[in-house]
Design a protein around this motif. Structure first.
Motif, PDB file in Angstrom:
ATOM      1  N   GLN A   1       0.833  -1.205   0.000  1.00 56.80           N
ATOM      2  CA  GLN A   1       0.000   0.000   0.000  1.00 56.80           C
ATOM      3  C   GLN A   1       0.866   1.253   0.000  1.00 56.80           C
ATOM      4  OE1 GLN A   1      -2.863  -0.263   3.274  1.00 56.80           O
ATOM      5  NE2 GLN A   1      -3.145  -2.445   2.827  1.00 56.80           N
ATOM      6  N   PHE A   2       1.935   1.230   0.775  1.00 60.93           N
ATOM      7  CA  PHE A   2       2.857   2.370   0.822  1.00 60.93           C
ATOM      8  C   PHE A   2       3.481   2.617  -0.546  1.00 60.93           C
ATOM      9  CE2 PHE A   2       7.327   3.697   1.204  1.00 60.93           C
ATOM     10  CZ  PHE A   2       7.161   4.953   1.786  1.00 60.93           C
ATOM     11  N   LEU A   3       3.950   1.575  -1.202  1.00 61.53           N
ATOM     12  CA  LEU A   3       4.580   1.729  -2.515  1.00 61.53           C
ATOM     13  C   LEU A   3       3.590   2.218  -3.553  1.00 61.53           C
ATOM     14  CD1 LEU A   3       6.771  -1.527  -2.596  1.00 61.53           C
ATOM     15  CD2 LEU A   3       7.481   0.796  -1.990  1.00 61.53           C
ATOM     16  N   GLN A   4       2.380   1.711  -3.477  1.00 59.46           N
ATOM     17  CA  GLN A   4       1.347   2.137  -4.423  1.00 59.46           C
ATOM     18  C   GLN A   4       1.031   3.613  -4.242  1.00 59.46           C
ATOM     19  OE1 GLN A   4      -2.809   0.510  -4.140  1.00 59.46           O
ATOM     20  NE2 GLN A   4      -2.212  -0.553  -6.022  1.00 59.46           N
ATOM     21  N   GLN A   5       1.042   4.056  -3.007  1.00 57.58           N
ATOM     22  CA  GLN A   5       0.718   5.454  -2.711  1.00 57.58           C
ATOM     23  C   GLN A   5       1.863   6.400  -3.047  1.00 57.58           C
ATOM     24  OE1 GLN A   5      -0.796   6.167   1.278  1.00 57.58           O
ATOM     25  NE2 GLN A   5       0.100   8.217   1.328  1.00 57.58           N
ATOM     26  N   GLU A   6       3.111   5.994  -2.751  1.00 48.22           N
ATOM     27  CA  GLU A   6       4.251   6.904  -2.875  1.00 48.22           C
ATOM     28  C   GLU A   6       4.981   6.809  -4.207  1.00 48.22           C
ATOM     29  OE1 GLU A   6       4.663   9.186  -0.781  1.00 48.22           O
ATOM     30  OE2 GLU A   6       3.295   8.440   0.767  1.00 48.22           O
ATOM     31  N   GLY A   7       4.677   5.780  -4.991  1.00 44.37           N
ATOM     32  CA  GLY A   7       5.333   5.621  -6.288  1.00 44.37           C
ATOM     33  C   GLY A   7       5.883   4.216  -6.443  1.00 44.37           C
ATOM     34  N   LEU A   8       5.482   3.548  -7.523  1.00 46.23           N
ATOM     35  CA  LEU A   8       5.881   2.154  -7.703  1.00 46.23           C
ATOM     36  C   LEU A   8       7.358   2.048  -8.074  1.00 46.23           C
ATOM     37  CD1 LEU A   8       2.884   0.654  -9.723  1.00 46.23           C
ATOM     38  CD2 LEU A   8       3.243   0.678  -7.250  1.00 46.23           C
ATOM     39  N   PRO A   9       8.048   1.090  -7.479  1.00 51.32           N
ATOM     40  CA  PRO A   9       9.424   0.823  -7.905  1.00 51.32           C
ATOM     41  C   PRO A   9       9.422   0.073  -9.226  1.00 51.32           C
ATOM     42  CG  PRO A   9       8.746  -0.816  -6.305  1.00 51.32           C
ATOM     43  CD  PRO A   9       7.599   0.156  -6.428  1.00 51.32           C
ATOM     44  N   GLU A  10      10.581   0.036  -9.861  1.00 53.75           N
ATOM     45  CA  GLU A  10      10.724  -0.732 -11.097  1.00 53.75           C
ATOM     46  C   GLU A  10      10.503  -2.219 -10.841  1.00 53.75           C
ATOM     47  OE1 GLU A  10      14.474  -1.519 -13.985  1.00 53.75           O
ATOM     48  OE2 GLU A  10      13.970   0.594 -13.656  1.00 53.75           O
ATOM     49  N   ARG A  11      10.975  -2.681  -9.677  1.00 55.47           N
ATOM     50  CA  ARG A  11      10.734  -4.049  -9.225  1.00 55.47           C
ATOM     51  C   ARG A  11      10.569  -4.049  -7.718  1.00 55.47           C
ATOM     52  NH1 ARG A  11      15.252  -7.977 -12.182  1.00 55.47           N
ATOM     53  NH2 ARG A  11      14.969  -7.198 -14.309  1.00 55.47           N
ATOM     54  N   TRP A  12       9.857  -5.058  -7.237  1.00 57.33           N
ATOM     55  CA  TRP A  12       9.785  -5.326  -5.797  1.00 57.33           C
ATOM     56  C   TRP A  12      10.168  -6.790  -5.621  1.00 57.33           C
ATOM     57  CZ3 TRP A  12       4.716  -5.293  -2.399  1.00 57.33           C
ATOM     58  CH2 TRP A  12       5.070  -5.498  -1.043  1.00 57.33           C
ATOM     59  N   GLN A  13      11.299  -7.015  -4.980  1.00 61.11           N
ATOM     60  CA  GLN A  13      11.801  -8.369  -4.795  1.00 61.11           C
ATOM     61  C   GLN A  13      11.594  -8.828  -3.359  1.00 61.11           C
ATOM     62  OE1 GLN A  13      15.912  -7.857  -6.104  1.00 61.11           O
ATOM     63  NE2 GLN A  13      15.413  -8.733  -8.096  1.00 61.11           N
ATOM     64  N   LEU A  14      10.883  -9.939  -3.208  1.00 64.95           N
ATOM     65  CA  LEU A  14      10.779 -10.602  -1.913  1.00 64.95           C
ATOM     66  C   LEU A  14      11.905 -11.634  -1.858  1.00 64.95           C
ATOM     67  CD1 LEU A  14       6.908 -11.168  -1.610  1.00 64.95           C
ATOM     68  CD2 LEU A  14       8.248  -9.082  -1.282  1.00 64.95           C
ATOM     69  N   CYS A  15      12.846 -11.430  -0.947  1.00 67.23           N
ATOM     70  CA  CYS A  15      14.087 -12.218  -0.933  1.00 67.23           C
ATOM     71  C   CYS A  15      13.978 -13.352   0.071  1.00 67.23           C
ATOM     72  CB  CYS A  15      15.265 -11.331  -0.587  1.00 67.23           C
ATOM     73  SG  CYS A  15      15.450  -9.907  -1.686  1.00 67.23           S
ATOM     74  N   SER A  16      13.983 -14.566  -0.430  1.00 68.17           N
ATOM     75  CA  SER A  16      13.895 -15.736   0.426  1.00 68.17           C
ATOM     76  C   SER A  16      15.057 -15.757   1.421  1.00 68.17           C
ATOM     77  CB  SER A  16      13.910 -17.009  -0.426  1.00 68.17           C
ATOM     78  OG  SER A  16      13.894 -18.163   0.392  1.00 68.17           O
ATOM     79  N   PHE A  17      14.755 -16.084   2.652  1.00 65.45           N
ATOM     80  CA  PHE A  17      15.769 -16.089   3.706  1.00 65.45           C
ATOM     81  C   PHE A  17      16.706 -17.280   3.575  1.00 65.45           C
ATOM     82  CE2 PHE A  17      17.140 -17.729   7.838  1.00 65.45           C
ATOM     83  CZ  PHE A  17      17.803 -16.639   8.350  1.00 65.45           C
ATOM     84  N   ASN A  18      17.987 -17.047   3.880  1.00 65.11           N
ATOM     85  CA  ASN A  18      18.917 -18.155   4.102  1.00 65.11           C
ATOM     86  C   ASN A  18      19.844 -17.775   5.254  1.00 65.11           C
ATOM     87  OD1 ASN A  18      21.687 -17.195   3.168  1.00 65.11           O
ATOM     88  ND2 ASN A  18      20.440 -16.751   1.338  1.00 65.11           N
ATOM     89  N   ASN A  19      20.405 -18.779   5.899  1.00 67.19           N
ATOM     90  CA  ASN A  19      21.258 -18.504   7.053  1.00 67.19           C
ATOM     91  C   ASN A  19      22.733 -18.756   6.755  1.00 67.19           C
ATOM     92  OD1 ASN A  19      21.410 -21.294   7.017  1.00 67.19           O
ATOM     93  ND2 ASN A  19      20.223 -21.608   8.886  1.00 67.19           N
ATOM     94  N   LEU A  20      23.132 -18.561   5.490  1.00 64.08           N
ATOM     95  CA  LEU A  20      24.505 -18.830   5.088  1.00 64.08           C
ATOM     96  C   LEU A  20      25.507 -17.893   5.768  1.00 64.08           C
ATOM     97  CD1 LEU A  20      24.015 -19.448   1.252  1.00 64.08           C
ATOM     98  CD2 LEU A  20      24.264 -21.149   3.069  1.00 64.08           C
ATOM     99  N   CYS A  21      25.017 -16.776   6.288  1.00 58.77           N
ATOM    100  CA  CYS A  21      25.926 -15.816   6.920  1.00 58.77           C
ATOM    101  C   CYS A  21      26.162 -16.107   8.396  1.00 58.77           C
ATOM    102  CB  CYS A  21      25.389 -14.398   6.768  1.00 58.77           C
ATOM    103  SG  CYS A  21      23.778 -14.155   7.521  1.00 58.77           S
TER     104      CYS A  21
END
Length: 272
Positions: free
Chosen positions: A206-226
């Motif tokens: 909702q925030f992105l739709q209101q303030e301006g859409l990004p070129e992409r929105w990436q949902l980044c799957s979690f990993n614990n490699l760090c």
């Protein structure tokens, strides 16, 4: 590291390995009293360590080679030459991404580096969480092509509880970035029990739709490699035993995200 002449390739990590025989030579070698010894063994105080500027006497004097330092300080010009070696492989769409940690903690060095990269005709992106004065970022915008921008949690109270700080600057800087016309990709790490609720994704959407859409929105799957890096930093990481994001769950979250940002997608390895 507010130094226009240097930048750290990665954070310096000091670690006493299991090779240590407890001789204590490093204690006397350390001019900053960052290493101490008592009946419980050797102890390292990261706040007193100046490994980047003390000539690493502790490392040189250790007879067992038990002290490790990871991370290399570079002069900006030297780092640029190292990065530019791969220019032939970038093509028209590829380039260099400066990230961290938080890349803007080294803002002056990053600005100097970005000017050299841009002058060489190389595409440049930065990966940032946006939690600083916009003025820090403003001078950089003329030299970068893309901002990868983290928005983790929308609710202010949840953000403070989980991330440890206020998110007002993060959201305000997104608005200001949109006003500049800078290319933007928003990235949201999907971490179980922290950022992975349908409500959180909806609120960000909702925030992105209101303030301006990004070129992409990436949902980044979690990993614990760090998690090994956290161990080397002597930090008990809360998510060290958290599993990668479940594929079905991140697909459901991506469907919610696409209702607000059609260019939403998920990235990274998932579990079934």
């Amino acid at each position: 590291c507010h130094n226009p002449e240097s930048i750290e390739h990665s954070p310096l990590i000091f670690r006493i390995s299991n090779k240590c025989m407890g001789c204590g030579i490093c204690v006397s070698a350390c001019t900053n009293r960052a290493i101490t010894k008592d009946d419980g063994g050797l102890h390292f105080d990261r706040n007193n360590c100046n490994i980047a500027g003390c000539d690493a006497h502790c490392v040189k004097e250790c007879p067992q080679n038990a002290i490790e330092i990871k991370g290399v300080p570079f002069k900006v010009e030297d780092l640029f030459r190292e990065l530019a070696k791969d220019k032939a492989y970038f093509g028209n769409e590829g380039g260099i991404t400066l990230s961290g940690g938080e890349v803007m903690l080294q803002s002056e060095g990053v600005l100097a580096l970005s000017k050299l990269i841009k002058e060489a005709g190389i595409n440049l992106a930065i990966d940032t969480a946006g939690c600083y004065s916009f003025k820090v970022l403003q001078d950089l915008l003329a030299h970068i092509d893309l901002v990868l921008y983290d928005i983790k949690i929308f609710d202010a109270a949840q953000h403070k509880e989980i991330v440890g700080g206020d998110n007002r600057l993060v959201l305000e800087n997104y608005r200001k970035l949109q006003e500049t016309g800078t290319r933007l990709w928003v990235r949201t790490p999907i971490i179980e029990g922290a950022t992975d609720s349908a409500e959180n994704i909806s609120l960000i959407g909702q925030f992105l739709q209101q303030e301006g859409l990004p070129e992409r929105w990436q949902l980044c799957s979690f990993n614990n490699l760090c998690r090994d890096k956290y161990e080397q930093l002597s930090i008990d990481w809360k998510y060290k035993n958290t599993c990668p994001t479940e594929k079905k769950h991140i697909e459901e979250l991506t469907a919610i995200a696409r209702a607000y940002v059609p260019q939403a997608e998920y990235t990274g390895t998932t579990r079934e």
